[in-house]
Design a protein around this motif. Sequence first.
Motif, PDB file in Angstrom:
ATOM      1  N   MET A  25     -15.609   7.604  14.331  1.00 24.22           N
ATOM      2  CA  MET A  25     -16.875   8.113  13.789  1.00 24.22           C
ATOM      3  C   MET A  25     -17.522   9.197  14.663  1.00 24.22           C
ATOM      4  O   MET A  25     -18.492   9.818  14.236  1.00 24.22           O
ATOM      5  CB  MET A  25     -17.872   6.960  13.610  1.00 24.22           C
ATOM      6  CG  MET A  25     -17.547   5.996  12.492  1.00 24.22           C
ATOM      7  SD  MET A  25     -17.570   6.762  10.863  1.00 24.22           S
ATOM      8  CE  MET A  25     -19.269   7.311  10.763  1.00 24.22           C
TER       9      MET A  25
ATOM     10  N   GLU B  33     -22.153  -1.785  12.992  1.00 20.18           N
ATOM     11  CA  GLU B  33     -20.979  -2.568  12.573  1.00 20.18           C
ATOM     12  C   GLU B  33     -20.265  -3.206  13.770  1.00 20.18           C
ATOM     13  O   GLU B  33     -19.596  -4.223  13.624  1.00 20.18           O
ATOM     14  CB  GLU B  33     -19.998  -1.690  11.786  1.00 20.18           C
ATOM     15  CG  GLU B  33     -20.474  -1.325  10.397  1.00 20.18           C
ATOM     16  CD  GLU B  33     -20.433  -2.477   9.417  1.00 20.18           C
ATOM     17  OE1 GLU B  33     -19.600  -3.398   9.581  1.00 20.18           O
ATOM     18  OE2 GLU B  33     -21.251  -2.461   8.483  1.00 20.18           O
ATOM     19  N   LEU B  34     -20.408  -2.621  14.951  1.00 19.78           N
ATOM     20  CA  LEU B  34     -19.811  -3.195  16.163  1.00 19.78           C
ATOM     21  C   LEU B  34     -20.626  -4.360  16.700  1.00 19.78           C
ATOM     22  O   LEU B  34     -20.091  -5.221  17.404  1.00 19.78           O
ATOM     23  CB  LEU B  34     -19.669  -2.101  17.242  1.00 19.78           C
ATOM     24  CG  LEU B  34     -19.177  -2.504  18.622  1.00 19.78           C
ATOM     25  CD1 LEU B  34     -17.780  -3.116  18.553  1.00 19.78           C
ATOM     26  CD2 LEU B  34     -19.180  -1.302  19.558  1.00 19.78           C
TER      27      LEU B  34
ATOM     28  N   TYR C 157     -20.862  11.350  13.830  1.00 19.49           N
ATOM     29  CA  TYR C 157     -22.116  11.160  14.571  1.00 19.49           C
ATOM     30  C   TYR C 157     -22.633  12.497  15.116  1.00 19.49           C
ATOM     31  O   TYR C 157     -23.835  12.725  15.176  1.00 19.49           O
ATOM     32  CB  TYR C 157     -21.925  10.180  15.730  1.00 19.49           C
ATOM     33  CG  TYR C 157     -21.660   8.751  15.325  1.00 19.49           C
ATOM     34  CD1 TYR C 157     -22.134   8.226  14.129  1.00 19.49           C
ATOM     35  CD2 TYR C 157     -20.925   7.911  16.150  1.00 19.49           C
ATOM     36  CE1 TYR C 157     -21.891   6.915  13.767  1.00 19.49           C
ATOM     37  CE2 TYR C 157     -20.673   6.593  15.806  1.00 19.49           C
ATOM     38  CZ  TYR C 157     -21.158   6.096  14.609  1.00 19.49           C
ATOM     39  OH  TYR C 157     -20.922   4.800  14.265  1.00 19.49           O
TER      40      TYR C 157
ATOM     41  N   PRO D 156     -25.781   7.301  12.225  1.00 23.59           N
ATOM     42  CA  PRO D 156     -25.654   6.468  13.431  1.00 23.59           C
ATOM     43  C   PRO D 156     -25.790   4.971  13.195  1.00 23.59           C
ATOM     44  O   PRO D 156     -25.287   4.185  13.997  1.00 23.59           O
ATOM     45  CB  PRO D 156     -26.776   6.986  14.339  1.00 23.59           C
ATOM     46  CG  PRO D 156     -26.987   8.391  13.904  1.00 23.59           C
ATOM     47  CD  PRO D 156     -26.774   8.377  12.418  1.00 23.59           C
TER      48      PRO D 156
ATOM     49  N   THR E 144     -26.272  -1.893  20.389  1.00 20.75           N
ATOM     50  CA  THR E 144     -24.882  -2.175  20.040  1.00 20.75           C
ATOM     51  C   THR E 144     -23.947  -1.989  21.230  1.00 20.75           C
ATOM     52  O   THR E 144     -23.125  -2.864  21.537  1.00 20.75           O
ATOM     53  CB  THR E 144     -24.436  -1.263  18.881  1.00 20.75           C
ATOM     54  OG1 THR E 144     -25.303  -1.500  17.764  1.00 20.75           O
ATOM     55  CG2 THR E 144     -23.012  -1.535  18.484  1.00 20.75           C
ATOM     56  N   TYR E 145     -24.054  -0.863  21.903  1.00 21.63           N
ATOM     57  CA  TYR E 145     -23.102  -0.588  22.971  1.00 21.63           C
ATOM     58  C   TYR E 145     -23.361  -1.418  24.220  1.00 21.63           C
ATOM     59  O   TYR E 145     -22.428  -1.800  24.919  1.00 21.63           O
ATOM     60  CB  TYR E 145     -23.069   0.902  23.289  1.00 21.63           C
ATOM     61  CG  TYR E 145     -22.389   1.725  22.195  1.00 21.63           C
ATOM     62  CD1 TYR E 145     -21.943   1.140  21.021  1.00 21.63           C
ATOM     63  CD2 TYR E 145     -22.199   3.077  22.339  1.00 21.63           C
ATOM     64  CE1 TYR E 145     -21.327   1.880  20.018  1.00 21.63           C
ATOM     65  CE2 TYR E 145     -21.576   3.839  21.340  1.00 21.63           C
ATOM     66  CZ  TYR E 145     -21.143   3.222  20.191  1.00 21.63           C
ATOM     67  OH  TYR E 145     -20.531   3.956  19.203  1.00 21.63           O
TER      68      TYR E 145
ATOM     69  N   GLN F 213     -15.641   3.005  15.679  1.00 16.97           N
ATOM     70  CA  GLN F 213     -16.660   3.815  16.367  1.00 16.97           C
ATOM     71  C   GLN F 213     -16.049   5.098  16.939  1.00 16.97           C
ATOM     72  O   GLN F 213     -16.642   6.171  16.835  1.00 16.97           O
ATOM     73  CB  GLN F 213     -17.316   3.010  17.497  1.00 16.97           C
ATOM     74  CG  GLN F 213     -18.180   1.878  17.012  1.00 16.97           C
ATOM     75  CD  GLN F 213     -19.268   2.371  16.078  1.00 16.97           C
ATOM     76  OE1 GLN F 213     -20.089   3.194  16.443  1.00 16.97           O
ATOM     77  NE2 GLN F 213     -19.241   1.890  14.852  1.00 16.97           N
TER      78      GLN F 213
ATOM     79  N   PHE G  97     -27.431   2.785  19.017  1.00 20.75           N
ATOM     80  CA  PHE G  97     -26.369   2.763  20.020  1.00 20.75           C
ATOM     81  C   PHE G  97     -26.781   1.939  21.238  1.00 20.75           C
ATOM     82  O   PHE G  97     -25.943   1.321  21.882  1.00 20.75           O
ATOM     83  CB  PHE G  97     -25.996   4.181  20.468  1.00 20.75           C
ATOM     84  CG  PHE G  97     -25.337   4.995  19.398  1.00 20.75           C
ATOM     85  CD1 PHE G  97     -24.049   4.724  18.981  1.00 20.75           C
ATOM     86  CD2 PHE G  97     -26.009   6.057  18.808  1.00 20.75           C
ATOM     87  CE1 PHE G  97     -23.431   5.480  17.995  1.00 20.75           C
ATOM     88  CE2 PHE G  97     -25.406   6.823  17.828  1.00 20.75           C
ATOM     89  CZ  PHE G  97     -24.119   6.532  17.416  1.00 20.75           C
TER      90      PHE G  97
ATOM     91  N   ALA H 249     -22.983   2.444  13.682  1.00 22.20           N
ATOM     92  CA  ALA H 249     -22.681   1.837  14.983  1.00 22.20           C
ATOM     93  C   ALA H 249     -23.010   0.352  15.000  1.00 22.20           C
ATOM     94  O   ALA H 249     -22.418  -0.421  15.762  1.00 22.20           O
ATOM     95  CB  ALA H 249     -23.444   2.557  16.097  1.00 22.20           C
TER      96      ALA H 249
ATOM     97  N   ALA I 209     -14.608  -1.245  17.376  1.00 26.98           N
ATOM     98  CA  ALA I 209     -14.702  -0.212  18.418  1.00 26.98           C
ATOM     99  C   ALA I 209     -13.829   0.984  18.062  1.00 26.98           C
ATOM    100  O   ALA I 209     -14.211   2.137  18.274  1.00 26.98           O
ATOM    101  CB  ALA I 209     -14.294  -0.790  19.776  1.00 26.98           C
TER     102      ALA I 209
END
Length: 195
Positions: A117, A77-78, A121, A72, A136-137, A114, A133, A75, A111
């Motif tokens: 992935m 990277e976003l 995940y 996880p 990041t999200y 993601q 998450f 994530a 994205a």
Amino acid sequence: MRVEMRLVDWNPGYFLPTVAGGLLAAGGAAAFGWVRLSELMFGFGFICWVVLGSILLLRLFTQPALPNRLLPVIAIELAPPVVAGNVWFAMNGGRADFVARVLAGYALLMASVQLSMIPSYRTAPFGPAFWVFAFTYVAAVTDVIFWLKAEDADYSKAITYVLLALSTLGYAALATRTVKGMIRGTFLPEYPAAR
């Protein structure tokens, strides 16, 4: 630089104290109207992103996959392009200029990574790494909301409410799974006792 480290030991978590620290400091400085400090800290975060991002992408492309429990963290990277996008909007008065568009383009690329992935995940055991998450999200959702405002998009208010509701549901799901995992004793990984 001061310790010997193998490339395989790197993971995107290294973005958090460096890239995120610099960019969030830039956003805070911009909120107070400290223009030069916000520019300085944006540069700090951006250069950390370029340097560490190169190392981390090399690691992710050329080394064995991260251990399942750490998948996880990919994530994260976003996070750099969306956090940088949020900060840039704070620094430039909310305009969708060239820099904002470049950051958005890279955010779209990350994205799409993601999305690719998701199957990976799903194989990871639920544990603390899933909390990446959350930051990041939500940073990505915030960036979308800034874009809606900058472009004066139709139905931006309704879209914003939907995004906020989805974010809240995401946090609730993370919290629920965390509590269940803690009750069952499966949330925190077990490590062999030190001798």
